[in-house]
Design an enzyme around this catalytic site. Structure first.
Site, PDB file in Angstrom:
ATOM      1  N   HIS A 120       0.844  -1.193   0.000  1.00 18.39           N
ATOM      2  CA  HIS A 120       0.000   0.000   0.000  1.00 18.39           C
ATOM      3  C   HIS A 120       0.876   1.239   0.000  1.00 18.39           C
ATOM      4  CE1 HIS A 120       0.892  -0.455   4.349  1.00 18.39           C
ATOM      5  NE2 HIS A 120       0.871   0.879   4.325  1.00 18.39           N
ATOM      6  N   HIS A 208       5.650   6.209  -0.954  1.00 21.36           N
ATOM      7  CA  HIS A 208       6.338   4.979  -1.343  1.00 21.36           C
ATOM      8  C   HIS A 208       5.481   3.761  -1.035  1.00 21.36           C
ATOM      9  CE1 HIS A 208       7.218   5.403   2.961  1.00 21.36           C
ATOM     10  NE2 HIS A 208       7.321   4.075   2.988  1.00 21.36           N
TER      11      HIS A 208
END
Length: 249
Positions: A120, A208
């Site tokens: 995620h 990220h």
């Protein structure tokens, strides 16, 4: 008529008071005749009642061995739910194959690295919600992001991260395009956080996808030759087909 202990009985008249010395009141067997019960005396509570709820008030026992060595960043409290907002990434088979190869190489530097179970991109810090806030919190998020359109992003730069407490290290795939879209999303998520008096996201976030993690601060082992060897940028281009978010509790 004056108040009396639970095990005593108040008199109903002057004659009763005069005869009190000749009576043994209920529950007073074993005391001298005419002796009054001790002030504040109460009936004993049965052992079965005393131990009926034994242990129910004890808090949860944290055992990091049951969670891969992870340590809580804030203590658990009854009725609180650890929460964060994120965009899920559904990894394809080729992505996982490439990640396994990367992880195998990284483990030559840090053997304790393990692959993430799910992937995620975070839009908030971990915060604590009271249970009765959950439904209005979710609804507020839906209202804030309802107008956003789907978009794509590119993540092709390996970077090493730690959590704020430096108790865990992450190998992440940093976003290199689409950054502005995520900033717009975070701005709306932050407004919801402020409504609930919760911490907003970092001032200059590095968006990220975390790929692997380990316990402890492993930056010294991973930054340098290891990081350079994990940088085949063309391998790590990935796009997000549709914009979604979810709530972790």
């Amino acid at each position: 008529m004056s108040a009396a202990p639970l095990v005593g009985y108040s008199s109903s008249g002057s004659e009763d008071e005069a005869e009190a010395g000749d009576r043994v009141r209920p529950g007073a067997e074993g005391r001298s005749r005419g002796q009054s019960p001790l002030p504040g005396q109460r009936l004993p509570v049965p052992d079965s009642v005393l131990h009926m709820f034994a242990g129910t008030e004890e808090g949860p026992v944290d055992d990091s061995a049951q969670h891969g060595g992870r340590v809580r960043t804030f203590p658990h409290e009854r009725g609180n739910w650890a929460t964060h907002v994120y965009v899920p990434y559904e990894a394809r088979e080729e992505f996982l194959d490439l990640l396994d190869a990367l992880l195998c190489h990284a483990q030559t530097y840090v053997p304790r690295l393990v692959r993430m179970e799910a992937f995620h991109l975070s839009l908030s810090q971990s915060v604590v919600l009271r249970h009765h806030w959950i439904l209005p919190f979710v609804q507020a998020l839906k209202d804030r992001v309802a107008s956003f359109q789907r978009f794509c992003f590119t993540a092709d730069q390996i970077k090493i991260y730690t959590n704020q407490e430096k108790t865990r290290t992450f190998v992440g795939l940093e976003v290199t395009s689409g950054h502005a879209h995520f900033l717009d999303l975070v701005a709306e998520v932050d407004r919801v956080m402020e409504e609930f008096d919760l911490s907003t996201f970092y001032q200059d976030p590095s968006f990220h996808i975390s790929l692997a993690w380990c316990v402890g601060d492993a930056r010294l082992q991973m930054e340098g030759p290891c990081l350079q060897e994990l940088q085949p940028a063309s391998w790590w281009e990935c796009t997000l087909g549709s914009l979604r978010y979810d709530l972790v509790r």
